[in-house]
Design an enzyme around this catalytic site. Structure first.
Site, short mmCIF file in Angstrom:
data_model
loop_
_atom_site.label_atom_id
_atom_site.label_comp_id
_atom_site.label_asym_id
_atom_site.label_seq_id
_atom_site.Cartn_x
_atom_site.Cartn_y
_atom_site.Cartn_z
N ASP A 74 0.48 -1.16 -0.04
CA ASP A 74 -0.02 0.45 0.49
C ASP A 74 1.09 1.12 -0.40
O ASP A 74 1.35 1.21 0.81
CB ASP A 74 -0.61 -0.08 1.36
CG ASP A 74 -1.90 0.91 1.09
OD1 ASP A 74 -2.37 1.69 0.03
OD2 ASP A 74 -2.09 1.88 2.53
N ASP A 91 3.14 4.91 -5.42
CA ASP A 91 2.31 6.49 -4.85
C ASP A 91 3.49 7.60 -5.82
O ASP A 91 3.73 8.08 -4.40
CB ASP A 91 1.57 6.12 -3.83
CG ASP A 91 1.42 7.65 -3.87
OD1 ASP A 91 1.00 8.14 -4.15
OD2 ASP A 91 0.39 7.59 -2.49
N GLU A 108 -1.11 6.25 -8.69
CA GLU A 108 -2.22 6.90 -8.04
C GLU A 108 -2.12 8.32 -9.38
O GLU A 108 -1.33 8.69 -9.48
CB GLU A 108 -2.08 7.48 -6.60
CG GLU A 108 -3.27 7.85 -6.88
CD GLU A 108 -3.08 8.61 -5.24
OE1 GLU A 108 -3.11 7.21 -3.93
OE2 GLU A 108 -3.60 9.36 -4.62
N GLY A 116 -7.69 8.15 6.58
CA GLY A 116 -7.59 8.67 8.43
C GLY A 116 -9.42 9.14 9.16
O GLY A 116 -10.62 8.53 8.11
N GLY A 152 -9.03 5.68 1.16
CA GLY A 152 -9.54 6.68 2.52
C GLY A 152 -10.76 6.03 2.06
O GLY A 152 -11.97 6.99 2.59
N ILE A 194 -9.37 0.17 2.98
CA ILE A 194 -10.14 0.29 4.73
C ILE A 194 -8.83 0.35 5.04
O ILE A 194 -8.35 -1.22 5.62
CB ILE A 194 -11.72 -0.92 5.00
CG1 ILE A 194 -12.70 -0.54 3.57
CG2 ILE A 194 -12.25 -1.04 6.22
CD1 ILE A 194 -13.59 -1.17 3.46
N SER A 240 -8.84 2.63 7.97
CA SER A 240 -9.23 3.46 9.53
C SER A 240 -10.11 2.43 10.24
O SER A 240 -10.43 2.38 12.12
CB SER A 240 -9.90 4.53 9.72
OG SER A 240 -8.74 5.68 8.87
P1 13P Z 1 -9.02 4.43 5.42
O1 13P Z 1 -8.26 5.42 6.31
O2 13P Z 1 -10.27 5.39 5.17
O3 13P Z 1 -9.43 3.72 6.19
O4 13P Z 1 -8.22 4.37 3.80
C1 13P Z 1 -7.19 3.33 3.95
C2 13P Z 1 -6.34 3.23 2.40
O5 13P Z 1 -6.00 4.55 1.60
C3 13P Z 1 -4.92 2.64 2.48
O6 13P Z 1 -4.59 2.80 1.55
O1 G3H Z 2 -3.30 5.00 3.86
C1 G3H Z 2 -2.47 4.81 4.57
C2 G3H Z 2 -3.27 3.42 5.51
O2 G3H Z 2 -4.14 3.72 6.74
C3 G3H Z 2 -2.24 2.77 6.21
O3 G3H Z 2 -1.95 3.44 7.16
O4 G3H Z 2 1.00 4.17 7.29
O5 G3H Z 2 -0.26 4.19 9.44
O6 G3H Z 2 0.18 1.88 7.96
P1 G3H Z 2 -0.29 3.62 8.16
ZN ZN Z 3 -4.57 5.18 1.07
#
Ligand code: 13P
Ligand code: G3H
Ligand code: ZN
Length: 312
Positions: free
Chosen positions: A83, A105, A135, A182, A215, A258, A260
């Site tokens: 990610d 990214d 992205e 977030g 997000g 997902i 958060s």
């Molecule tokens: P959230 O903060 O909405 O869960 O998004 C997570 C995300 O985009 C991880 O790449």
């Molecule tokens: O997009 C971000 C994700 O919520 C991952 O969060 O970088 O704190 O592990 P993190």
């Molecule tokens: Zn993300």
């Protein structure tokens, strides 16, 4: 079955009008909660690992946890995805280290630079049988140590997507249509609304091409209320309405990120546990219900938001 890439998954999701859930993993309980929900519901799954998660848990531990889930959930096709890969080296390390999908990214860079970095990752990844998410557009919010303010975020410009995809060769594209990272995504009192006009124009220009939404936590208010009730302080936490995510999944969005909501489910459960059981101090006592809370929350998403249950 061994780890898979998302190619077949996205094709079926696009045609079937549903999306695959991409859930962030950081430790054993999170991996177990997510994968047990997918196993019980016969749902394909993406487990994703951020740079921060690799720094926290160590690449090898995360790989071995996911390998354990693959053994325990033999019916579930699982993608292991990086990610928000920040650079070529991190992507290469994950490709060499067993991931089946990476995100590069470079969305904060100028258009041509984003293309150049993405193209380099795609060439290396495709040579190794790995797929690449890229992205275009910038989301607000916090991811790893990068904090993008709402003023600095920008929607994806549909007129750029064809050139970006054809010049990079990426396999899926994350776009910015009003989601953010977030738990504080929209101002209290305003009506959360994603830009479906942008999504539809992107899809018109890229027919059949899988789109990704970052997000995309919904920030369930029952978790926020519990956190605030049991000693936390998260006033005004608001997420993306579930019905808008469901609609996006019916369109060209094939992957919904997902993280958060996992954090909220876990934290609400642990705060409540300690409020009711102040004498507990063994991790199993509070991590077991926390794992169950993750499983319940993920099951709800798979059925009601993503629509990917029983799609194996
Ligand atoms: P959230 O903060 O909405 O869960 O998004 C997570 C995300 O985009 C991880 O790449
Ligand atoms: O997009 C971000 C994700 O919520 C991952 O969060 O970088 O704190 O592990 P993190
Ligand atoms: Zn993300």
């Amino acid at each position: 079955m061994p780890l898979v890439t998302s190619t077949e998954m996205f094709k079926k999701a696009y045609e079937g009008g549903y999306a695959i859930g991409a859930f962030n993993v950081n430790n054993m309980e999170i991996v177990q909660g997510i994968t047990e929900a997918a196993r019980d519901l016969d749902a394909p799954l993406i487990l994703q690992v951020s740079k921060g998660a690799r720094a926290y848990a160590n690449h090898t531990y995360l790989i071995k946890l996911v390998e354990a889930a693959v053994i325990e959930c033999p019916n579930v096709p699982i993608v292991l995805h990086l990610d928000h890969g920040p650079d070529f080296e991190t992507c290469k390390s994950c490709i060499d280290g067993g991931f089946t999908s990476v995100m590069i990214d470079a969305s904060g860079k100028p258009f041509d630079e984003n293309i150049e970095i993405t193209r380099k990752v795609v060439e290396y990844a495709h040579d190794h049988g790995v797929v690449v998410e890229a992205e275009l557009g910038t989301l607000a919010g916090i991811e790893d140590e990068v904090n993008v303010s709402a003023e600095d975020s920008s929607y994806t410009r549909p007129e750029e997507v064809e050139e970006f995809v054809s010049r990079t060769g990426c396999d899926s594209l994350a776009i910015a249509i009003g989601t953010s990272h977030g738990a504080f995504k929209f101002k209290p009192g305003t009506k959360p609304q994603l830009r479906f006009d942008v999504l539809e124009e992107v899809s018109r220009r890229l027919p059949g091409f899988p789109i990704v939404l970052h997000g995309s936590s919904s920030v369930p208010q029952e978790f926020v209320e519990k956190i605030n009730q049991f000693g936390g302080n998260m006033p005004g936490a608001i997420g993306v309405p579930e019905d808008q995510l469901r609609h996006a999944a019916e369109l060209s969005v094939c992957k919904i990120n997902i993280d958060s909501d996992l954090r909220l489910a876990m934290t609400a459960c642990i705060r409540e546990h300690f409020a009711h059981n102040p004498g507990d101090f063994a991790p199993r006592q509070y991590l077991k219900p926390a794992r169950q809370a993750i499983k319940d929350m993920v099951a709800h998403k798979l059925i009601n938001v993503l629509g990917c249950d029983h799609k194996i």
